[in-house]
Scaffold this active site. Structure first.
Site, short mmCIF file in Angstrom:
data_model
loop_
_atom_site.label_atom_id
_atom_site.label_comp_id
_atom_site.label_asym_id
_atom_site.label_seq_id
_atom_site.Cartn_x
_atom_site.Cartn_y
_atom_site.Cartn_z
N GLY A 11 16.00 -16.10 -16.75
CA GLY A 11 14.76 -16.13 -15.97
C GLY A 11 14.75 -15.05 -14.89
O GLY A 11 15.74 -14.33 -14.71
N ARG A 12 13.62 -14.96 -14.18
CA ARG A 12 13.49 -13.94 -13.12
C ARG A 12 14.57 -14.11 -12.05
O ARG A 12 15.25 -13.16 -11.69
CB ARG A 12 12.10 -14.06 -12.47
CG ARG A 12 10.98 -13.42 -13.26
CD ARG A 12 9.65 -13.64 -12.56
NE ARG A 12 9.23 -15.03 -12.70
CZ ARG A 12 8.33 -15.46 -13.60
NH1 ARG A 12 7.75 -14.61 -14.39
NH2 ARG A 12 8.02 -16.73 -13.68
N MET A 13 14.73 -15.34 -11.55
CA MET A 13 15.73 -15.57 -10.50
C MET A 13 17.15 -15.58 -11.07
O MET A 13 18.07 -15.03 -10.47
CB MET A 13 15.45 -16.89 -9.78
CG MET A 13 14.26 -16.86 -8.84
SD MET A 13 14.43 -15.62 -7.55
CE MET A 13 15.90 -16.21 -6.73
N PRO A 123 13.65 -25.07 -0.69
CA PRO A 123 12.54 -24.43 -1.38
C PRO A 123 12.50 -22.93 -1.17
O PRO A 123 11.80 -22.22 -1.89
CB PRO A 123 11.30 -25.08 -0.74
CG PRO A 123 11.76 -25.48 0.63
CD PRO A 123 13.20 -25.86 0.47
N ASN A 124 13.24 -22.46 -0.18
CA ASN A 124 13.26 -21.02 0.07
C ASN A 124 14.61 -20.66 0.66
O ASN A 124 15.01 -21.20 1.68
CB ASN A 124 12.14 -20.63 1.04
CG ASN A 124 11.92 -19.13 1.02
OD1 ASN A 124 12.85 -18.36 1.20
ND2 ASN A 124 10.70 -18.71 0.78
N HIS A 155 1.22 -15.64 -4.12
CA HIS A 155 2.31 -15.44 -5.09
C HIS A 155 1.78 -14.77 -6.36
O HIS A 155 0.57 -14.72 -6.58
CB HIS A 155 2.97 -16.76 -5.48
CG HIS A 155 4.00 -17.22 -4.49
ND1 HIS A 155 3.68 -18.02 -3.41
CD2 HIS A 155 5.33 -16.99 -4.39
CE1 HIS A 155 4.78 -18.26 -2.70
NE2 HIS A 155 5.80 -17.65 -3.28
N LYS A 159 3.36 -17.85 -11.29
CA LYS A 159 3.91 -19.02 -10.58
C LYS A 159 3.25 -20.30 -11.08
O LYS A 159 2.04 -20.36 -11.22
CB LYS A 159 3.71 -18.86 -9.06
CG LYS A 159 4.38 -19.97 -8.27
CD LYS A 159 4.60 -19.62 -6.83
CE LYS A 159 5.22 -20.77 -6.05
NZ LYS A 159 6.58 -21.11 -6.49
N THR A 166 7.71 -23.53 -0.33
CA THR A 166 7.89 -23.01 1.03
C THR A 166 6.70 -23.40 1.91
O THR A 166 6.88 -23.82 3.06
CB THR A 166 8.03 -21.48 0.98
OG1 THR A 166 9.12 -21.17 0.13
CG2 THR A 166 8.26 -20.90 2.37
P1 NAD Z 1 11.34 -18.23 -14.66
O1 NAD Z 1 10.31 -18.96 -15.48
O2 NAD Z 1 11.42 -16.75 -14.74
O3 NAD Z 1 12.80 -18.81 -14.97
C1 NAD Z 1 13.07 -20.15 -15.31
C2 NAD Z 1 14.09 -20.09 -16.43
O4 NAD Z 1 14.57 -21.42 -16.68
C3 NAD Z 1 13.49 -19.57 -17.75
O5 NAD Z 1 14.28 -18.48 -18.22
C4 NAD Z 1 13.58 -20.77 -18.67
O6 NAD Z 1 13.79 -20.41 -20.03
C5 NAD Z 1 14.80 -21.48 -18.08
N1 NAD Z 1 14.94 -22.86 -18.56
C6 NAD Z 1 13.98 -23.73 -18.94
N2 NAD Z 1 14.51 -24.88 -19.38
C7 NAD Z 1 15.86 -24.75 -19.27
C8 NAD Z 1 16.96 -25.59 -19.57
N3 NAD Z 1 16.79 -26.83 -20.07
N4 NAD Z 1 18.21 -25.15 -19.32
C9 NAD Z 1 18.41 -23.91 -18.80
N5 NAD Z 1 17.40 -23.04 -18.51
C10 NAD Z 1 16.14 -23.46 -18.74
O7 NAD Z 1 11.07 -18.71 -13.15
P2 NAD Z 1 11.63 -18.05 -11.80
O8 NAD Z 1 10.61 -17.13 -11.22
O9 NAD Z 1 13.03 -17.59 -11.99
O10 NAD Z 1 11.61 -19.34 -10.86
C11 NAD Z 1 12.36 -20.50 -11.17
C12 NAD Z 1 12.17 -21.54 -10.07
O11 NAD Z 1 12.73 -21.05 -8.84
C13 NAD Z 1 10.70 -21.87 -9.75
O12 NAD Z 1 10.60 -23.25 -9.46
C14 NAD Z 1 10.43 -21.05 -8.50
O13 NAD Z 1 9.37 -21.54 -7.71
C15 NAD Z 1 11.76 -21.19 -7.81
N6 NAD Z 1 12.05 -20.19 -6.76
C16 NAD Z 1 12.72 -20.64 -5.68
C17 NAD Z 1 13.09 -19.76 -4.68
C18 NAD Z 1 13.91 -20.26 -3.51
O14 NAD Z 1 14.26 -19.47 -2.62
N7 NAD Z 1 14.27 -21.55 -3.50
C19 NAD Z 1 12.76 -18.40 -4.78
C20 NAD Z 1 12.07 -17.96 -5.91
C21 NAD Z 1 11.74 -18.87 -6.93
#
Ligand code: NAD
Length: 267
Positions: A11-13, A123-124, A155, A159, A166
């Site tokens: 995923g992105r993060m 959350p952040n 965002h 999203k 946040t």
């Molecule tokens: P994303 O959709 O790019 O990544 C999520 C990944 O999880 C995907 O690659 C997906 O295939 C994978 N996934 C789904 N089901 C799964 C499973 N059962 N097992 C393992 N992997 C699985 O999303 P993103 O932009 O990376 O964001 C992910 C989350 O993080 C969101 O809830 C976002 O709001 C949150 N986020 C939090 C912060 C923070 O600072 N806390 C910062 C940015 C994003």
């Protein structure tokens, strides 16, 4: 060496987290998980993240990924995070939860898991936003009832949850500081002849578009003056860096529920 497993590895993060673990001192990637059926299963997690091979293949089995891991970093989707948290509790592994959009029932599961495993749930994870959280509490307390509070967040168009975790946390902080119940005073929607604004309400507005990483402004609007506290995220790296820092911090902590204020020593 602190061994870290990452869910949402493609995923992105997840990709940025894997890259930053490879750059962090004292941490290494010990497991990487993606959802079953994902087309990257079996590939090297570092290769997919763009930082070179790390010798860890992406698997669909969390148990397998946790075999050699001390801590799990999870940035996925709420229902996935809850299942993963229960596995961590069963195996006694520490967990950093970055996923947002959890409902109250899902948050309660995280609290329960934190009775058997150390958990950072935030959350952040950026330092700047956590400093904003601290400032907001003081601002709300000092400005008191004479200022209307509105929160606007922007965002990217991918999203899934709104308003952002946040923005909700910011709303909860100012509501708490003013002895209000966030769930009662948050106003997510104004349309048509909806009447005058009440003094108590906290307006929550969202904008979605393009590739905006994340922007939050809290407005304190008084008679003849207005204060705006804005945080703008320029890249995902500060969230990922915060998550990696949280994983390192959590490794030797006792069972319990922590947030980024604990990790950063802001309490
Ligand atoms: P994303 O959709 O790019 O990544 C999520 C990944 O999880 C995907 O690659 C997906 O295939 C994978 N996934 C789904 N089901 C799964 C499973 N059962 N097992 C393992 N992997 C699985 O999303 P993103 O932009 O990376 O964001 C992910 C989350 O993080 C969101 O809830 C976002 O709001 C949150 N986020 C939090 C912060 C923070 O600072 N806390 C910062 C940015 C994003």
């Amino acid at each position: 060496m602190i061994k870290v497993a990452v869910t949402g590895a493609a995923g992105r993060m997840g990709g940025r987290i894997i890259t930053l673990i490879t750059e962090a001192e004292g941490l290494e990637v010990a497991g990487a998980v993606e959802m079953s059926g994902h087309d990257r299963l079996g590939e090297d997690a570092g290769y997919i993240a763009g930082c070179g091979n790390v010798g860890v293949a992406i698997t669909a089995s969390l148990e397998e990924a946790l075999t050699n891991a001390d801590v799990l970093i999870d940035f996925t989707w709420p229902e996935v995070t809850i299942g993963n948290a229960e596995v961590c509790a069963r195996l006694g592994k520490a967990m950093v939860v970055g996923t947002t959009g959890l409902n109250q029932e899902q948050r309660d599961v995280i609290s329960r898991v934190a009775e058997s495993s150390p958990v950072v749930f935030a959350p952040n994870m950026s330092v700047g936003v956590n400093v904003c959280f601290k400032l907001l509490k003081d601002m709300a307390k000092t400005l008191g009832e004479g200022f209307d509070i509105e929160i606007v967040e922007l965002h990217h168009n991918k999203k899934k949850d709104s308003p952002s975790g946040t923005a909700v946390r910011m709303g909860e902080i100012v509501a708490d500081a003013l002895d209000r119940d966030y769930n009662e005073v948050a106003n997510y929607h104004r349309e048509g002849m909806c009447g005058e604004r009440s003094q108590e309400e906290i307006g929550m507005q969202t904008v979605r578009g393009g590739d905006i990483v994340g922007e939050h402004t809290v407005y304190f609007i008084g008679m003849g003056e207005r204060i705006e506290l804005t945080h703008r995220a320029m890249s995902r790296d500060m969230f990922a860096r915060g998550a990696v820092r949280a994983a390192g911090w959590l490794a030797d902590k006792p069972v319990g529920l922590y947030d980024m204020q604990d990790v950063l020593g802001l309490k």
